[in-house]
Design an enzyme around this catalytic site. Sequence first.
Site, short mmCIF file in Angstrom:
data_model
loop_
_atom_site.label_atom_id
_atom_site.label_comp_id
_atom_site.label_asym_id
_atom_site.label_seq_id
_atom_site.Cartn_x
_atom_site.Cartn_y
_atom_site.Cartn_z
N LEU A 1 10.62 -9.15 81.87
CA LEU A 1 9.35 -9.81 81.32
C LEU A 1 8.78 -10.81 82.56
O LEU A 1 9.51 -11.36 83.27
CB LEU A 1 9.48 -10.74 80.13
N HIS B 1 3.41 -10.65 80.62
CA HIS B 1 3.93 -10.44 79.15
C HIS B 1 4.01 -11.88 78.40
O HIS B 1 3.75 -12.06 77.26
CB HIS B 1 5.60 -10.11 79.04
N GLN C 1 7.99 8.15 77.74
CA GLN C 1 6.87 7.83 78.37
C GLN C 1 6.90 8.18 79.93
O GLN C 1 6.20 7.85 80.76
CB GLN C 1 6.08 6.80 78.25
N LYS D 1 -4.29 -4.80 82.26
CA LYS D 1 -3.73 -4.03 83.41
C LYS D 1 -3.59 -2.55 83.27
O LYS D 1 -3.99 -1.84 83.95
CB LYS D 1 -2.51 -4.79 84.02
N ASP D 2 -3.08 -2.43 82.09
CA ASP D 2 -2.91 -0.86 81.67
C ASP D 2 -4.28 -0.66 80.96
O ASP D 2 -3.96 -0.18 79.92
CB ASP D 2 -1.49 -0.65 80.98
N GLN E 1 -4.03 2.90 78.98
CA GLN E 1 -3.33 2.69 78.00
C GLN E 1 -3.89 2.02 76.55
O GLN E 1 -3.51 2.36 75.42
CB GLN E 1 -1.93 2.03 78.30
N SER F 1 3.52 -7.08 87.54
CA SER F 1 3.98 -5.79 86.93
C SER F 1 5.39 -5.75 87.30
O SER F 1 5.98 -6.21 88.28
CB SER F 1 3.42 -4.41 87.77
O1 PAF Z 1 3.17 -1.24 78.52
C1 PAF Z 1 4.17 -0.81 78.27
O2 PAF Z 1 5.05 -1.81 78.58
C2 PAF Z 1 4.48 0.14 77.58
O3 PAF Z 1 3.83 1.14 77.91
C3 PAF Z 1 4.52 -0.01 75.99
C4 PAF Z 1 3.24 -0.35 75.58
C5 PAF Z 1 5.44 -1.17 75.59
C6 PAF Z 1 5.13 1.20 75.48
O4 PAF Z 1 6.31 1.62 75.67
#
Ligand code: PAF
Length: 283
Positions: free
Chosen positions: A33, A37, A61, A151-152, A155, A187
């Site tokens: 973290l 986060h 993933q 940032k993502d 996603q 990150s």
């Molecule tokens: O962004 C992340 O850390 C991951 O892709 C997530 C959303 C926790 C899914 O594993």
Amino acid sequence: MERVSTIKELRQQITGWRKAGDSIALVPTMGNLHAGHLELVRQARQRADRIVVSIFINPMQFGAGEDFGSYPRTLEQDAAQLERAEANLLFTPSVQEVYPRGQALQTIVTVPGISQTLCGVSRPGHFAGVATVVCKLLNMVQPDLALFGNKDFQQLLVIRQMVEDLCIPVEIIGAPTVREPDGLARSSRNGYLTAEERSRAPILYRVLSETSKAIAEGRDDYAVLESESKQRLTAAGFKPDYYSIRNAADLSAPSGETGKLAILAAVYLGRTRLIDNLLVEQH
Ligand code: PAF
């Protein structure tokens, strides 16, 4: 802060809070973290009575040859940070708990369209892995809201579409990217950079900011802007994977109408893949 690692214990705790009428926020993470986060936890605290943070490094993933094995695992430091941030429950399921039949027999959630561009091209299967685990975590926790970092950005859009398509009753919140003082987006993968790479890494943010300024000032020759930016990054020693200006709503190509654009980049700096993005209003 409670700590649980099984779905059964998680549900027992959540059932108690639901009976008391508490609202619940979920912050899904892969641990290690950082300030980004903690910003998600801070925003969760403003919006819900109880905060659940999950830490699960999701093997589904990661592609073959990616960093699943070396992804930083810092559970005790993470737990101490979450304690200070006043999270209520830390959920750390094992791979066996999340995928009891193994990944090969797991039902998969794929989100068409939005998953098939940008990072979806460079990392085949990545977004199906993300969508599957996030869908499972949402079903395990059944939160009122779930928070993800901007940032993502791709996603975030994949998750929004999944939640809409599958009618999952949860509000998805995107939280601002947290940056280092020199602009580098926070990150977990920044830790892979050598000292020399780390000193060059903020150039990515600088190039994104220049593109954003040019668009805000009226430039709309997006293909030229993309190629100039890639050249600048290459000259600075980055290997661009993509650098793309898209509609922020759905990552389609900009149509020339007014609206919000996203400038999205993925680059290699040495062996580290960095992603970042900026949103800008086109005029
Ligand atoms: O962004 C992340 O850390 C991951 O892709 C997530 C959303 C926790 C899914 O594993």
